[in-house]
Design a protein around this motif. Structure first.
Motif, mmCIF file in Angstrom:
data_model
loop_
_atom_site.group_PDB
_atom_site.id
_atom_site.type_symbol
_atom_site.label_atom_id
_atom_site.label_comp_id
_atom_site.label_asym_id
_atom_site.label_seq_id
_atom_site.Cartn_x
_atom_site.Cartn_y
_atom_site.Cartn_z
ATOM 1 N N ARG A 291 0.831 -1.210 0.000
ATOM 2 C CA ARG A 291 0.000 0.000 0.000
ATOM 3 C C ARG A 291 0.867 1.264 0.000
ATOM 4 O O ARG A 291 0.490 2.290 -0.549
ATOM 5 N N GLU A 292 2.053 1.185 0.594
ATOM 6 C CA GLU A 292 2.976 2.320 0.598
ATOM 7 C C GLU A 292 3.578 2.539 -0.790
ATOM 8 O O GLU A 292 3.729 3.678 -1.237
ATOM 9 N N LEU A 293 3.901 1.443 -1.490
ATOM 10 C CA LEU A 293 4.381 1.570 -2.866
ATOM 11 C C LEU A 293 3.320 2.231 -3.747
ATOM 12 O O LEU A 293 3.631 3.068 -4.589
ATOM 13 N N TYR A 294 2.070 1.843 -3.544
ATOM 14 C CA TYR A 294 0.978 2.458 -4.298
ATOM 15 C C TYR A 294 0.904 3.956 -3.999
ATOM 16 O O TYR A 294 0.814 4.778 -4.915
ATOM 17 N N TRP A 295 0.945 4.321 -2.726
ATOM 18 C CA TRP A 295 0.828 5.728 -2.345
ATOM 19 C C TRP A 295 1.976 6.542 -2.949
ATOM 20 O O TRP A 295 1.758 7.629 -3.489
ATOM 21 N N ILE A 296 3.195 6.026 -2.873
ATOM 22 C CA ILE A 296 4.352 6.734 -3.424
ATOM 23 C C ILE A 296 4.204 6.894 -4.930
ATOM 24 O O ILE A 296 4.418 7.979 -5.474
ATOM 25 N N THR A 297 3.827 5.823 -5.621
ATOM 26 C CA THR A 297 3.679 5.887 -7.076
ATOM 27 C C THR A 297 2.573 6.858 -7.462
ATOM 28 O O THR A 297 2.725 7.642 -8.397
ATOM 29 N N ARG A 298 1.492 6.827 -6.759
ATOM 30 C CA ARG A 298 0.345 7.685 -7.081
ATOM 31 C C ARG A 298 0.632 9.159 -6.796
ATOM 32 O O ARG A 298 0.304 10.031 -7.584
ATOM 33 N N ASN A 299 1.267 9.444 -5.658
ATOM 34 C CA ASN A 299 1.419 10.825 -5.197
ATOM 35 C C ASN A 299 2.800 11.418 -5.389
ATOM 36 O O ASN A 299 2.952 12.628 -5.350
ATOM 37 N N CYS A 300 3.811 10.587 -5.498
ATOM 38 C CA CYS A 300 5.203 11.028 -5.625
ATOM 39 C C CYS A 300 5.736 11.554 -4.291
ATOM 40 O O CYS A 300 5.041 11.567 -3.291
ATOM 41 N N VAL B 135 1.754 -1.183 -11.980
ATOM 42 C CA VAL B 135 3.160 -0.834 -11.741
ATOM 43 C C VAL B 135 3.595 -1.366 -10.375
ATOM 44 O O VAL B 135 4.687 -1.927 -10.236
ATOM 45 N N VAL B 136 2.746 -1.225 -9.374
ATOM 46 C CA VAL B 136 3.064 -1.735 -8.032
ATOM 47 C C VAL B 136 3.229 -3.255 -8.084
ATOM 48 O O VAL B 136 4.163 -3.802 -7.480
ATOM 49 N N ALA B 137 2.358 -3.941 -8.817
ATOM 50 C CA ALA B 137 2.475 -5.399 -8.951
ATOM 51 C C ALA B 137 3.804 -5.759 -9.612
ATOM 52 O O ALA B 137 4.487 -6.700 -9.183
ATOM 53 N N PHE B 138 4.188 -5.001 -10.641
ATOM 54 C CA PHE B 138 5.463 -5.256 -11.309
ATOM 55 C C PHE B 138 6.640 -5.009 -10.371
ATOM 56 O O PHE B 138 7.547 -5.833 -10.271
ATOM 57 N N VAL B 139 6.637 -3.874 -9.681
ATOM 58 C CA VAL B 139 7.743 -3.547 -8.768
ATOM 59 C C VAL B 139 7.857 -4.622 -7.681
ATOM 60 O O VAL B 139 8.963 -5.010 -7.307
ATOM 61 N N SER B 140 6.736 -5.134 -7.219
ATOM 62 C CA SER B 140 6.762 -6.191 -6.201
ATOM 63 C C SER B 140 7.311 -7.501 -6.759
ATOM 64 O O SER B 140 7.898 -8.293 -6.030
ATOM 65 N N ALA B 141 7.139 -7.731 -8.065
ATOM 66 C CA ALA B 141 7.623 -8.961 -8.699
ATOM 67 C C ALA B 141 9.077 -8.844 -9.160
ATOM 68 O O ALA B 141 9.718 -9.858 -9.430
ATOM 69 N N MET B 142 9.588 -7.635 -9.259
ATOM 70 C CA MET B 142 10.929 -7.408 -9.806
ATOM 71 C C MET B 142 12.062 -8.174 -9.111
ATOM 72 O O MET B 142 12.979 -8.630 -9.795
ATOM 73 N N PRO B 143 12.068 -8.329 -7.798
ATOM 74 C CA PRO B 143 13.201 -9.018 -7.172
ATOM 75 C C PRO B 143 13.440 -10.431 -7.701
ATOM 76 O O PRO B 143 14.564 -10.919 -7.685
ATOM 77 N N ASN B 144 12.399 -11.094 -8.159
ATOM 78 C CA ASN B 144 12.523 -12.467 -8.652
ATOM 79 C C ASN B 144 12.618 -12.531 -10.176
ATOM 80 O O ASN B 144 12.502 -13.606 -10.756
#
Length: 190
Positions: free
Chosen positions: A126-135, A156-165
């Motif tokens: 939820r924090e990744l979403y807030w940062i992406t949405r609001n900057c 985008v949040v789903a992608f960023v969360s999947a990026m480590p793998n």
């Protein structure tokens, strides 16, 4: 009832704190009005400034994101693929991605945009979403709520969360020309 000695101690403490505050304000005003702090994007902030900003950032994002509900099914393959295409079109130049370094303009910003490969370790979804949405103010990152639909921000949040793998090849495959899904802008929402 306070004794005369206790009142004197309290009065001395209050006057000392007021005096210290006044001296601090005068020094701050001198630094501000004198232009002594270099605000050029080519100069790093002092470590103390970064520490204060980082701590304030953590608390602010936690506070503002606390009521955001993460959609069920976040991270489905199609959503991650859509998020990869959006990320490649809008984010990679500053943040880089799996096997892709940030471009020079991203690296020349102050503060330098951090890599997002491990963002899910530092931030809740939820924090990744807030940062992406609001900057974040004064970071150079746009508030994507004015450019992308809410579904695309979650992608985008789903992608960023999947990026480590994700491998470099996985990312290339997801963002191959012709395979990228259409991206809805804010004006396309019903």
């Amino acid at each position: 009832m306070l004794s005369n000695r206790a009142r004197l101690i309290v009065k001395t403490m209050v006057l000392t704190l007021l005096g210290a505050g006044l001296i601090g304000a005068v020094i701050g005003l001198i630094v501000l009005r004198g232009g002594f702090y270099n605000i050029a994007a080519t100069a790093q902030h002092y470590p103390l400034i970064y520490t204060v900003f980082e701590e304030g950032l953590q608390y602010s994002v936690q506070n503002h994101a606390r009521d955001i509900q993460v959609p069920a099914g976040l991270g489905a393959a199609e959503q991650v693929r859509r998020g990869a295409a959006i990320y490649a079109a809008n984010c990679i130049q500053c943040h880089g991605g799996p096997g892709v370094a940030p471009l020079k303009q991203g690296m020349s910003m102050q503060p330098v945009p951090g890599p997002l490969v491990d963002a899910d370790l530092n931030w809740e979804t939820r924090e990744l979403y807030w940062i992406t949405r609001n900057c974040i103010k004064m970071s150079g990152m746009p508030a994507w709520e004015y450019h992308l639909s809410d579904n695309d921000i979650w992608a985008v949040v789903a992608f960023v969360s999947a990026m480590p793998n994700m491998t470099t090849e996985d990312f290339r495959r997801m963002t191959a020309p012709g395979d990228a899904p259409a991206i809805a802008t804010q004006g396309d929402q019903p």
